[in-house]
Motif scaffolding. Structure first.
Motif, PDB file in Angstrom:
ATOM      1  N   MET A   1     -39.877  24.389   2.601  1.00 30.28           N
ATOM      2  CA  MET A   1     -38.905  24.937   3.559  1.00 30.28           C
ATOM      3  C   MET A   1     -38.236  23.773   4.288  1.00 30.28           C
ATOM      4  SD  MET A   1     -39.656  27.854   6.431  1.00 30.28           S
ATOM      5  CE  MET A   1     -40.274  28.993   5.196  1.00 30.28           C
ATOM      6  N   ALA A   2     -36.952  23.612   4.077  1.00 28.18           N
ATOM      7  CA  ALA A   2     -36.243  22.468   4.630  1.00 28.18           C
ATOM      8  C   ALA A   2     -36.095  22.599   6.143  1.00 28.18           C
ATOM      9  CB  ALA A   2     -34.868  22.355   3.979  1.00 28.18           C
ATOM     10  N   GLY A   3     -36.088  21.427   6.829  1.00 25.50           N
ATOM     11  CA  GLY A   3     -35.872  21.418   8.265  1.00 25.50           C
ATOM     12  C   GLY A   3     -37.043  22.004   9.021  1.00 25.50           C
ATOM     13  N   SER A   4     -36.784  22.354  10.289  1.00 22.69           N
ATOM     14  CA  SER A   4     -37.808  22.952  11.132  1.00 22.69           C
ATOM     15  C   SER A   4     -37.743  24.469  10.988  1.00 22.69           C
ATOM     16  CB  SER A   4     -37.580  22.548  12.589  1.00 22.69           C
ATOM     17  OG  SER A   4     -38.485  23.205  13.445  1.00 22.69           O
ATOM     18  N   PRO A   5     -38.742  25.090  10.359  1.00 22.04           N
ATOM     19  CA  PRO A   5     -38.657  26.524  10.080  1.00 22.04           C
ATOM     20  C   PRO A   5     -38.832  27.376  11.337  1.00 22.04           C
ATOM     21  CG  PRO A   5     -40.811  25.699   9.457  1.00 22.04           C
ATOM     22  CD  PRO A   5     -39.996  24.502   9.865  1.00 22.04           C
ATOM     23  N   HIS A   6     -38.252  28.546  11.296  1.00 27.13           N
ATOM     24  CA  HIS A   6     -38.428  29.517  12.365  1.00 27.13           C
ATOM     25  C   HIS A   6     -39.248  30.680  11.817  1.00 27.13           C
ATOM     26  CE1 HIS A   6     -36.587  32.507  15.484  1.00 27.13           C
ATOM     27  NE2 HIS A   6     -37.821  32.168  15.768  1.00 27.13           N
ATOM     28  N   VAL A   7     -40.466  30.817  12.335  1.00 24.61           N
ATOM     29  CA  VAL A   7     -41.351  31.904  11.916  1.00 24.61           C
ATOM     30  C   VAL A   7     -41.473  32.893  13.074  1.00 24.61           C
ATOM     31  CG1 VAL A   7     -43.616  32.550  11.027  1.00 24.61           C
ATOM     32  CG2 VAL A   7     -42.638  30.324  10.433  1.00 24.61           C
ATOM     33  N   VAL A   8     -41.174  34.134  12.782  1.00 23.74           N
ATOM     34  CA  VAL A   8     -41.287  35.196  13.783  1.00 23.74           C
ATOM     35  C   VAL A   8     -42.486  36.059  13.433  1.00 23.74           C
ATOM     36  CG1 VAL A   8     -40.176  37.222  14.796  1.00 23.74           C
ATOM     37  CG2 VAL A   8     -38.807  35.203  14.217  1.00 23.74           C
ATOM     38  N   VAL A   9     -43.362  36.271  14.392  1.00 27.42           N
ATOM     39  CA  VAL A   9     -44.552  37.103  14.217  1.00 27.42           C
ATOM     40  C   VAL A   9     -44.411  38.336  15.096  1.00 27.42           C
ATOM     41  CG1 VAL A   9     -47.060  37.231  14.499  1.00 27.42           C
ATOM     42  CG2 VAL A   9     -46.000  35.106  13.685  1.00 27.42           C
TER      43      VAL A   9
ATOM     44  N   LEU B   1     -50.401  32.532  14.256  1.00 28.75           N
ATOM     45  CA  LEU B   1     -49.686  31.563  15.086  1.00 28.75           C
ATOM     46  C   LEU B   1     -50.505  30.295  15.319  1.00 28.75           C
ATOM     47  CD1 LEU B   1     -48.171  34.103  17.612  1.00 28.75           C
ATOM     48  CD2 LEU B   1     -46.847  32.573  16.127  1.00 28.75           C
ATOM     49  N   ARG B   2     -51.802  30.444  15.527  1.00 30.07           N
ATOM     50  CA  ARG B   2     -52.656  29.261  15.703  1.00 30.07           C
ATOM     51  C   ARG B   2     -52.637  28.390  14.453  1.00 30.07           C
ATOM     52  NH1 ARG B   2     -56.496  32.900  18.604  1.00 30.07           N
ATOM     53  NH2 ARG B   2     -56.585  32.229  20.779  1.00 30.07           N
ATOM     54  N   GLU B   3     -52.767  29.040  13.288  1.00 29.47           N
ATOM     55  CA  GLU B   3     -52.774  28.285  12.034  1.00 29.47           C
ATOM     56  C   GLU B   3     -51.415  27.638  11.773  1.00 29.47           C
ATOM     57  OE1 GLU B   3     -55.462  27.692  10.251  1.00 29.47           O
ATOM     58  OE2 GLU B   3     -56.697  28.926  11.593  1.00 29.47           O
ATOM     59  N   LEU B   4     -50.340  28.353  12.094  1.00 31.56           N
ATOM     60  CA  LEU B   4     -49.001  27.792  11.921  1.00 31.56           C
ATOM     61  C   LEU B   4     -48.812  26.541  12.779  1.00 31.56           C
ATOM     62  CD1 LEU B   4     -46.932  31.099  11.950  1.00 31.56           C
ATOM     63  CD2 LEU B   4     -46.984  29.474  10.045  1.00 31.56           C
ATOM     64  N   ARG B   5     -49.259  26.614  14.031  1.00 35.81           N
ATOM     65  CA  ARG B   5     -49.069  25.463  14.912  1.00 35.81           C
ATOM     66  C   ARG B   5     -49.904  24.271  14.462  1.00 35.81           C
ATOM     67  NH1 ARG B   5     -45.010  24.431  16.345  1.00 35.81           N
ATOM     68  NH2 ARG B   5     -44.536  25.964  17.954  1.00 35.81           N
ATOM     69  N   LYS B   6     -51.093  24.516  13.928  1.00 29.83           N
ATOM     70  CA  LYS B   6     -51.910  23.407  13.399  1.00 29.83           C
ATOM     71  C   LYS B   6     -51.172  22.694  12.270  1.00 29.83           C
ATOM     72  CE  LYS B   6     -56.439  25.614  14.063  1.00 29.83           C
ATOM     73  NZ  LYS B   6     -57.564  26.219  13.313  1.00 29.83           N
ATOM     74  N   LEU B   7     -50.542  23.472  11.414  1.00 34.33           N
ATOM     75  CA  LEU B   7     -49.913  22.914  10.216  1.00 34.33           C
ATOM     76  C   LEU B   7     -48.533  22.329  10.497  1.00 34.33           C
ATOM     77  CD1 LEU B   7     -50.794  25.763   7.679  1.00 34.33           C
ATOM     78  CD2 LEU B   7     -51.797  23.471   7.755  1.00 34.33           C
ATOM     79  N   SER B   8     -47.834  22.865  11.478  1.00 36.62           N
ATOM     80  CA  SER B   8     -46.448  22.456  11.716  1.00 36.62           C
ATOM     81  C   SER B   8     -46.177  22.286  13.207  1.00 36.62           C
ATOM     82  CB  SER B   8     -45.483  23.489  11.118  1.00 36.62           C
ATOM     83  OG  SER B   8     -44.140  23.102  11.347  1.00 36.62           O
ATOM     84  N   PRO B   9     -46.320  21.064  13.727  1.00 35.76           N
ATOM     85  CA  PRO B   9     -46.032  20.823  15.138  1.00 35.76           C
ATOM     86  C   PRO B   9     -44.577  21.097  15.506  1.00 35.76           C
ATOM     87  CG  PRO B   9     -47.280  18.995  14.169  1.00 35.76           C
ATOM     88  CD  PRO B   9     -46.834  19.864  13.030  1.00 35.76           C
ATOM     89  N   ASP B  10     -43.674  21.051  14.514  1.00 33.71           N
ATOM     90  CA  ASP B  10     -42.247  21.173  14.807  1.00 33.71           C
ATOM     91  C   ASP B  10     -41.676  22.561  14.565  1.00 33.71           C
ATOM     92  OD1 ASP B  10     -42.177  18.434  15.399  1.00 33.71           O
ATOM     93  OD2 ASP B  10     -41.896  17.930  13.281  1.00 33.71           O
ATOM     94  N   ALA B  11     -42.435  23.458  13.954  1.00 35.88           N
ATOM     95  CA  ALA B  11     -41.911  24.788  13.650  1.00 35.88           C
ATOM     96  C   ALA B  11     -41.554  25.532  14.938  1.00 35.88           C
ATOM     97  CB  ALA B  11     -42.931  25.595  12.856  1.00 35.88           C
ATOM     98  N   THR B  12     -40.504  26.335  14.861  1.00 35.40           N
ATOM     99  CA  THR B  12     -40.161  27.233  15.964  1.00 35.40           C
ATOM    100  C   THR B  12     -40.913  28.537  15.745  1.00 35.40           C
ATOM    101  OG1 THR B  12     -37.965  26.264  16.163  1.00 35.40           O
ATOM    102  CG2 THR B  12     -38.294  28.439  17.131  1.00 35.40           C
ATOM    103  N   LEU B  13     -41.757  28.900  16.701  1.00 36.88           N
ATOM    104  CA  LEU B  13     -42.593  30.089  16.580  1.00 36.88           C
ATOM    105  C   LEU B  13     -42.202  31.097  17.655  1.00 36.88           C
ATOM    106  CD1 LEU B  13     -46.117  28.439  16.017  1.00 36.88           C
ATOM    107  CD2 LEU B  13     -44.420  29.105  14.311  1.00 36.88           C
ATOM    108  N   THR B  14     -41.862  32.292  17.219  1.00 37.57           N
ATOM    109  CA  THR B  14     -41.500  33.367  18.142  1.00 37.57           C
ATOM    110  C   THR B  14     -42.468  34.527  17.952  1.00 37.57           C
ATOM    111  OG1 THR B  14     -39.158  32.776  18.092  1.00 37.57           O
ATOM    112  CG2 THR B  14     -39.693  34.997  18.819  1.00 37.57           C
ATOM    113  N   LEU B  15     -42.982  35.045  19.067  1.00 39.46           N
ATOM    114  CA  LEU B  15     -43.882  36.195  19.040  1.00 39.46           C
ATOM    115  C   LEU B  15     -43.190  37.377  19.711  1.00 39.46           C
ATOM    116  CD1 LEU B  15     -46.587  37.652  18.634  1.00 39.46           C
ATOM    117  CD2 LEU B  15     -47.378  36.614  20.774  1.00 39.46           C
ATOM    118  N   VAL B  16     -43.096  38.472  18.971  1.00 38.64           N
ATOM    119  CA  VAL B  16     -42.522  39.711  19.496  1.00 38.64           C
ATOM    120  C   VAL B  16     -43.647  40.720  19.642  1.00 38.64           C
ATOM    121  CG1 VAL B  16     -40.898  41.598  19.073  1.00 38.64           C
ATOM    122  CG2 VAL B  16     -40.321  39.263  18.363  1.00 38.64           C
ATOM    123  N   THR B  17     -43.805  41.258  20.836  1.00 40.16           N
ATOM    124  CA  THR B  17     -44.876  42.221  21.061  1.00 40.16           C
ATOM    125  C   THR B  17     -44.455  43.264  22.074  1.00 40.16           C
ATOM    126  OG1 THR B  17     -47.177  42.518  21.822  1.00 40.16           O
ATOM    127  CG2 THR B  17     -45.950  40.688  22.780  1.00 40.16           C
TER     128      THR B  17
END
Length: 389
Positions: A1-9, A20-36
């Motif tokens: 996945m090119a660039g800084s990916p945006h993962v929405v959970v 989200l915890r596993e994503l942050r461990k693997l990718s310090p630069d990913a943009t993570l959004t949580l919708v709840t």
């Protein structure tokens, strides 16, 4: 996945936060959004069925406040937002707070309590307790030493009966099947659980169902299918959970009992994954803590572009019945075979489920024999590997 990916959970339960915890461990630069739809606090949902005996109110069940989760995981938290639809072509999640674009979407939607068909003007007062807010409502409305009608004697209903009676309440369990935990354990175990809880004050009406609940003053009166009447101050509905599939189904994703996923947790859309109670894995539904964590460890790298197969360990379950402890590995759904009691003494019982070839595919341990769990997991895992070879 090119660039800084945006993962929405979508979903802030163990599954959502686990990914989200596993994503942050693997990718310090990913943009993570949580919708709840909730407030985003982290808590253990299994703890809901042991909270009364521990004197827990809803606020003390929160293990990590939402603000701290945001800081720890560097999240964009969209709390109090409902996910309304998925625009798969545009890769947009449509929410009550506006659209959110994504590179990868992870659905951690959980499951919805099944509402039994019950007549009467008090039927709506039978509460399901499947999240923190529902626990708060139920606990705050419950008078001391109240009689609590519990509809359902499966895992959740039996655990709540154990918890409530331990806290000085008077549970009355009604279930259509012949013994508690009937879909998980043989009758010999279910009967022991029933008797142990009955000694503590739990009343059982097995082989029966509630057909009506009516309001009587501040309380409730339930009518069973044999005409018997039960008076109680509150009612708890614990007849089962159904995977939340509506959002995925409306988006055209493949659905069966849950949202169908492959060995990496990916749905029929390559940009969407599903995990937890809403997901139907290749092995089937797996609605417990251990498979959620195993799936999170594989879905995170898969969502970031490195397909990784989910590897479930042996999925044994601890039933939180302190008055008669039980650990079990359920027999595979639809598997031909039979339960047999191997031993039953002062330390407890050991039951094994064997198929026609004698391969052990499931077990139940009770009381002190619950300490044999790891050995039994190894035995079953080894035999299943041999059978597959």
């Amino acid at each position: 996945m090119a660039g800084s990916p945006h993962v929405v959970v979508v979903g802030s339960g163990l599954a959502g936060y686990g990914v989200l915890r596993e994503l942050r461990k693997l990718s310090p630069d990913a943009t993570l959004t949580l919708v709840t739809l909730d407030d985003g606090h982290f808590y253990s949902k299994p703890a809901l069925s042991t909270a009364f005996a521990k004197g827990k109110i809803a606020d003390t069940l929160v293990t990590t406040p939402a603000a701290k989760m945001v800081t720890q995981l560097r999240l964009d938290l969209r709390a109090g937002r409902e996910a309304e639809a998925i625009d798969r072509e545009g890769r947009l999640l449509l929410t009550t707070g506006g659209p959110i674009d994504y590179d990868t979407l992870v659905l951690a939607l959980g499951a919805d309590p099944v509402r039994p068909a019950v007549d009467g003007d008090g039927a709506h007062r039978a509460l399901a307790v499947n999240n923190l807010d529902q626990y708060r409502t139920f606990r705050e409305a419950l008078p001391d030493a109240a009689r609590v009608l519990i509809m359902g004697g499966g895992l959740v209903g039996t655990e709540f009966a154990n918890d409530l009676v331990s806290a000085g309440y008077r549970p009355i369990v009604v279930d259509m099947l012949a013994h508690p935990l009937a879909q998980l354990v043989p009758a010999g175990v279910g009967d022991r659980v029933r008797d142990a809880l009955a000694e503590q004050g739990v009343a059982w009406h097995l082989g029966r169902k509630v057909v009506a609940i009516d309001k009587v003053g501040a309380g409730l009166r339930a009518t069973l299918d044999d005409g018997r009447v039960i008076d109680a101050e509150a009612a708890l509905s614990a007849v089962g959970l159904r995977p939340h599939t509506r959002l995925a189904a409306e988006a055209g994703l493949e659905i069966s009992r849950g949202i169908k996923v492959d060995v990496t947790g990916r749905t029929s859309d390559p940009h969407i994954y599903a995990i937890g109670d809403c997901a139907e894995y290749v092995q089937g539904l797996a609605a417990y803590v251990t498979p959620i964590m195993a799936a999170a460890r594989a879905i995170a790298p898969s969502a970031l572009g490195t397909p990784t197969e989910i590897r479930f360990p042996t999925l044994s379950v601890q039933v939180k019945t302190t008055h008669h402890p039980v650990v079990l590995l359920p027999a595979p759904v639809g598997q031909a075979g039979a339960w047999a009691c191997e031993i039953d003494d002062e330390r407890g019982a050991r039951w094994l489920f064997r198929d026609g070839d004698g391969t052990v595919l499931g077990y139940v341990l009770t009381r002190d024999r619950c300490q044999e769990r790891m050995d039994m997991d190894k035995l079953v895992s080894g035999q299943m590997q041999q059978a597959a070879a």
